[in-house]
Design a protein around this motif. Sequence first.
Motif, PDB file in Angstrom:
ATOM      1  N   ARG A 408       0.698  -1.245  -0.060  1.00 48.38           N
ATOM      2  CA  ARG A 408       0.005  -0.019  -0.025  1.00 48.38           C
ATOM      3  C   ARG A 408       0.927   1.280  -0.136  1.00 48.38           C
ATOM      4  NH1 ARG A 408      -2.395   3.763   3.184  1.00 48.38           N
ATOM      5  NH2 ARG A 408      -1.059   3.118   4.977  1.00 48.38           N
ATOM      6  N   CYS A 409       1.863   1.166   0.727  1.00 46.34           N
ATOM      7  CA  CYS A 409       3.051   2.559   0.989  1.00 46.34           C
ATOM      8  C   CYS A 409       3.577   2.554  -0.682  1.00 46.34           C
ATOM      9  CB  CYS A 409       3.983   2.042   2.031  1.00 46.34           C
ATOM     10  SG  CYS A 409       3.164   2.102   3.534  1.00 46.34           S
ATOM     11  N   TYR A 410       3.996   1.598  -1.121  1.00 45.64           N
ATOM     12  CA  TYR A 410       4.591   1.687  -2.336  1.00 45.64           C
ATOM     13  C   TYR A 410       3.486   2.148  -3.541  1.00 45.64           C
ATOM     14  CZ  TYR A 410       8.488  -1.256  -0.361  1.00 45.64           C
ATOM     15  OH  TYR A 410       9.399  -1.874   0.290  1.00 45.64           O
ATOM     16  N   GLU A 411       2.305   1.662  -3.486  1.00 42.46           N
ATOM     17  CA  GLU A 411       1.303   2.289  -4.401  1.00 42.46           C
ATOM     18  C   GLU A 411       1.062   3.804  -4.233  1.00 42.46           C
ATOM     19  OE1 GLU A 411      -2.125  -0.515  -3.709  1.00 42.46           O
ATOM     20  OE2 GLU A 411      -1.156  -1.942  -5.011  1.00 42.46           O
ATOM     21  N   LYS A 412       0.997   4.028  -2.941  1.00 43.36           N
ATOM     22  CA  LYS A 412       0.797   5.505  -2.709  1.00 43.36           C
ATOM     23  C   LYS A 412       1.955   6.286  -3.530  1.00 43.36           C
ATOM     24  CE  LYS A 412      -2.521   5.870   0.914  1.00 43.36           C
ATOM     25  NZ  LYS A 412      -2.703   6.643   2.539  1.00 43.36           N
ATOM     26  N   ALA A 413       3.191   5.693  -2.957  1.00 41.46           N
ATOM     27  CA  ALA A 413       4.646   6.627  -3.558  1.00 41.46           C
ATOM     28  C   ALA A 413       4.387   6.649  -4.867  1.00 41.46           C
ATOM     29  CB  ALA A 413       5.662   6.041  -2.929  1.00 41.46           C
ATOM     30  N   CYS A 414       3.928   5.475  -5.800  1.00 41.61           N
ATOM     31  CA  CYS A 414       4.056   5.491  -7.049  1.00 41.61           C
ATOM     32  C   CYS A 414       3.044   6.607  -7.688  1.00 41.61           C
ATOM     33  CB  CYS A 414       3.606   4.140  -7.551  1.00 41.61           C
ATOM     34  SG  CYS A 414       5.026   2.952  -7.500  1.00 41.61           S
ATOM     35  N   SER A 415       1.837   6.727  -6.878  1.00 40.43           N
ATOM     36  CA  SER A 415       0.721   7.635  -7.398  1.00 40.43           C
ATOM     37  C   SER A 415       1.174   9.009  -7.383  1.00 40.43           C
ATOM     38  CB  SER A 415      -0.515   7.222  -6.504  1.00 40.43           C
ATOM     39  OG  SER A 415      -1.360   8.298  -6.656  1.00 40.43           O
ATOM     40  N   ASN A 416       2.137   9.200  -6.120  1.00 35.58           N
ATOM     41  CA  ASN A 416       2.371  10.641  -6.042  1.00 35.58           C
ATOM     42  C   ASN A 416       3.651  11.221  -6.885  1.00 35.58           C
ATOM     43  OD1 ASN A 416       4.080  12.691  -4.809  1.00 35.58           O
ATOM     44  ND2 ASN A 416       3.471  12.436  -2.947  1.00 35.58           N
ATOM     45  N   ALA A 417       4.382   9.965  -7.295  1.00 40.85           N
ATOM     46  CA  ALA A 417       5.358  10.422  -8.417  1.00 40.85           C
ATOM     47  C   ALA A 417       4.775  10.563  -9.637  1.00 40.85           C
ATOM     48  CB  ALA A 417       6.281   9.222  -8.352  1.00 40.85           C
ATOM     49  N   ARG A 418       3.535   9.543 -10.133  1.00 42.86           N
ATOM     50  CA  ARG A 418       2.905   9.754 -11.352  1.00 42.86           C
ATOM     51  C   ARG A 418       2.140  10.993 -11.385  1.00 42.86           C
ATOM     52  NH1 ARG A 418      -0.487   5.914 -10.314  1.00 42.86           N
ATOM     53  NH2 ARG A 418       0.885   4.334 -10.454  1.00 42.86           N
ATOM     54  N   LYS A 419       1.573  11.746 -10.382  1.00 46.61           N
ATOM     55  CA  LYS A 419       0.970  13.005 -10.544  1.00 46.61           C
ATOM     56  C   LYS A 419       1.887  14.136 -10.863  1.00 46.61           C
ATOM     57  CE  LYS A 419      -2.646  11.862  -7.327  1.00 46.61           C
ATOM     58  NZ  LYS A 419      -3.146  12.159  -5.932  1.00 46.61           N
ATOM     59  N   ARG A 420       3.328  13.949 -10.452  1.00 48.34           N
ATOM     60  CA  ARG A 420       4.147  14.829 -10.649  1.00 48.34           C
ATOM     61  C   ARG A 420       5.348  14.451 -11.700  1.00 48.34           C
ATOM     62  NH1 ARG A 420       5.445  18.149  -6.700  1.00 48.34           N
ATOM     63  NH2 ARG A 420       7.748  18.157  -7.270  1.00 48.34           N
ATOM     64  N   HIS A 421       4.833  13.650 -12.581  1.00 50.07           N
ATOM     65  CA  HIS A 421       5.735  13.007 -13.732  1.00 50.07           C
ATOM     66  C   HIS A 421       6.790  12.642 -13.425  1.00 50.07           C
ATOM     67  CE1 HIS A 421       2.063  14.604 -15.991  1.00 50.07           C
ATOM     68  NE2 HIS A 421       1.993  15.720 -15.304  1.00 50.07           N
ATOM     69  N   GLU A 422       7.183  12.474 -12.436  1.00 49.38           N
ATOM     70  CA  GLU A 422       8.641  11.783 -11.787  1.00 49.38           C
ATOM     71  C   GLU A 422       8.760  10.427 -12.255  1.00 49.38           C
ATOM     72  OE1 GLU A 422       8.704  12.948  -7.797  1.00 49.38           O
ATOM     73  OE2 GLU A 422       9.553  14.790  -8.338  1.00 49.38           O
ATOM     74  N   LEU A 423       9.187  10.113 -13.430  1.00 53.15           N
ATOM     75  CA  LEU A 423       9.227   8.707 -13.929  1.00 53.15           C
ATOM     76  C   LEU A 423      10.356   7.761 -13.365  1.00 53.15           C
ATOM     77  CD1 LEU A 423       8.869   9.242 -17.841  1.00 53.15           C
ATOM     78  CD2 LEU A 423       7.053   8.630 -16.009  1.00 53.15           C
ATOM     79  N   GLY A 424      11.485   8.315 -13.128  1.00 47.98           N
ATOM     80  CA  GLY A 424      12.568   7.797 -12.239  1.00 47.98           C
ATOM     81  C   GLY A 424      12.111   7.344 -11.013  1.00 47.98           C
ATOM     82  N   LYS A 425      11.218   8.252 -10.276  1.00 45.38           N
ATOM     83  CA  LYS A 425      10.827   7.830  -8.906  1.00 45.38           C
ATOM     84  C   LYS A 425       9.885   6.658  -8.948  1.00 45.38           C
ATOM     85  CE  LYS A 425      13.129  10.745  -6.154  1.00 45.38           C
ATOM     86  NZ  LYS A 425      13.895  10.423  -4.848  1.00 45.38           N
ATOM     87  N   GLU A 426       8.883   6.845  -9.831  1.00 47.23           N
ATOM     88  CA  GLU A 426       7.945   5.758  -9.947  1.00 47.23           C
ATOM     89  C   GLU A 426       8.615   4.564 -10.262  1.00 47.23           C
ATOM     90  OE1 GLU A 426       3.680   4.992 -12.322  1.00 47.23           O
ATOM     91  OE2 GLU A 426       4.957   6.753 -12.839  1.00 47.23           O
TER      92      GLU A 426
END
Length: 942
Positions: A408-426
């Motif tokens: 769940r934490c990883y999914e939230k972190a991915c969602s956050n990065a996706r909203k900010r277009h941070e592909l490397g972080k996602e």
Amino acid sequence: MKLPGKALKIGVLLSIPAIVAIFLASPADNVEMSALQPNPFGLPLHILSEERIVETYRAIGCLKSCASIQYLRSMVSMELDRSDTPQFAYIASEVLWRSELLMKANRNPYYLRYYQAVFRDSETKRESGLAYHLFLRWFKALYDERDPSPKTAELIEKDIAIHERMGLGAFMGQTYEGLADYHLLIHEDEQALRCMEEGVARHIESGNISALSHLTGRIGIYHLTKGDIAEAETALLRSYEYARYNEDPFYLSRSLAFLSELRAKQGHFADAESLLVRSIDCSRQMKDPATELCRLADLANLYVVFRQYDRAETAIEKALSLDRQQNDQMSPIHRILDRNRAAYYLAKCLALRANIRLSTGRTKEAIETMRRALATARHSADWSFEADLMKQLGDACASAGDDREAVRCYEKACSNARKRHELGKEAEYLTAAGRLYLDRKQYGRAGDCLKRAAGLAESPLYWMQRASALHLLARAAIGSNERDEGRRLLVESIASLERGVAGKRLDESRHALNEEVRSIFSDLLALDCDRPDGCDSLVFVAEKARHFLRGDKGMRAKDLEKNIEECVGEREWIPENALVVQYLATPAKLIVVVMDRNGVSCRSVPVARERLDEETGAFVAACRAAGDPDAAPGGAAPNREIEERARSLYRILVEPIERFVSDKETICFIADESLRRLPFGALLPPGPDGRFLVESKRILTSSSLLSLRAAAASSHASLPARRSGSSLLIGRPDIGSCLARNYPGLDALPGAQDEMIDIRGIIGGAKLLAGPFATKHAVLAELPKADRIHIATHRVTYPAYSGQSALLFSTDNDCDVSHEVEASLLTESEIRKLDLSKAGLVMLSTCESAAPEDGTAFEGSGLAGAFVDAGAQTVIATMWPIEDRAARTFATAFYRELAAGKGDPGSALQAAQKKFIRRNRLNGDPARDIQAWAPYLVIGPL
């Protein structure tokens, strides 16, 4: 020390309404101001009197005292359509008046000059407003949205072009800094540096001293991340001097913190701590709790880096109590202003506490603390920081076995990065989720996450994330019995690393990269060892891995693959009586590869890497403790343990290849990881009458196969410059107060002086540099001239983040902010730049001169490898600390054997070691002095 993106620009663009409200004067001040400057429009422009502006600046720096000017500048941009009205004229006069007051307060004429130029005519006013709107657009795209598209760069360049057209190019320092940040965002580091240097030039032209302090400090940190210590120190000291000239406590606090980071990465803990304490004092003068929290977070991080966890907890507790105290005392508006910055640093402190607890096994407490950090970070308005904390929380939950919460934490972190277009972080967060599924042997789910991660990281900017995702995807394929697909993915992962590191300096991230490289090649070796024709392939893969692990020098070697193939295929460079043994450790087995003039063979030993590490570590620890009365009461017991462990390691390492070893006179060992610290000559065959391996074999070592071949070529070449009689003896340096403060374990080495006198008496005609004469400058001047070099001094780690070693010499200077520790340290990288082609022998009578620091960035042979790279033919070095008197005894014994005509240095070292063993065997305890003779090894030609 990392600041959030918005904190870096906090002095440039603040929350305007909140700032204005903070600086509203008391009623008496308003009456005074109304009398001086009537306000016919009822605008809240009269914020502080002249005395209050000066007082505010002296107390809290430019960060807030110029806020009213920023507010007025925004009002100017809103009134552009009515630039000829009395209201606009009034606003302009207010801007100029406040700029003049600010100039008086901070000795910085920047604002006055800028606004005098902006308001000189109607055209300039209109163009300036357009530029300001462009500034707001690119600032949001760059720092809020982290948009790496060319459109962001176009906005910045348009802003620069407008100011150049208006003749205001001198005031473009901040805009060039923004352009530099854009290039950093897309990993164009050299272009970013050029933009920052251009920004510095513009700040100098405009006279913006505070901005000069800020930007030169950033340039210093840039050089620090690239490993350019001298350049970093020059820039950071300049930043400090600018802030001190301007009497600006905010920038003074920052420059001291930057210098502290430099000292910490150099390994000078005492100086780093002292500078941070001074920085905290400056932040207290500002009465700005957010800045003080920042410095306390830096102090806590410093303690964590140097593993002083109790002191780190104390600093964190101070930060938390400061926040509670300030929340009780600050006005609500003041609290709103500083909430974002304070929340960031509080969250950072809590995250540090969570990591401390996680490292000490308190997983549940760590998870709760990380949750608090995450809740605090939500007020920081730094979504990337919040996502990173969410990922760390996921890692903590995974270690606690709570897979559902971790996902769940990883999914939230991915969602956050996706909203900010941070592909490397996602991609990084998806890889973490894939690793979790892989550990649980859920290969299908792992493959889904990792394929998505590899797809997101296709850009060359994210080569490290792609390599990591492909590596784990290969493990998932191997786990599903798709071995060919797994090997293909491993090769593709290596190719991604090769493309990524090409042309880049990676000093600071070297350790993380090396761990990834080591793991990838280990998996590839484990696959190849089961192939019927895998011996040559094993050697090729292992040698390529070693050159990756050696840093820039190895990765950029010309025609690397061709040279490896020739080295393996054409073995005439190996003498008939010599054998090359390579040990390749994988998680489940040990692969032993032997190579002589006749061919290559390999053996697989069913011993896990973990067990091998334990056996080696226990044996080395027992050898080091031998002869220490405090470590082993009774004397005989530990030596029996040494013999038992030596026989156990012999069975693992030598017995599988005993038929190859038996008829050879010389053996060269090339070992990776924990075996680098193993004294192979001290291994014992089974049986009560066994002899140490060094008693029957001449033992050599090398960092790689290509290095060994190069040494063979060098030894056969004609070297007329190498002549006997030109000897140099260096040692017993004077240790000043600065060195003693930063390296508290150093002693005066009284035996080193006697050691050099004894050696000079044996070999004769040697030049001696000792005590105050053994300075770095003198040593550098004499090293290239000598045929034979003996160095008896301390070895220290420098700088801390890269794990490089350094030799310590004398210095006459003490230190403060601009201290002279580096003037006494000769580092590995500096040694590699020397021309030591005349040196036939270098003996390093120092502690651990052949062993790199644990977690090092460079996987060679420490200082010894640096001397080999500089051209020395043979180097004798040590694998663990040696006692001062024992070093003198063994060194003199070695030189007596060398002077007696024992041949090459390797044979002389073997003869000296055999004498020690023979004497102890006559006394009934063959391992009695093992700590004195076993750590010495020879790096040189076969």
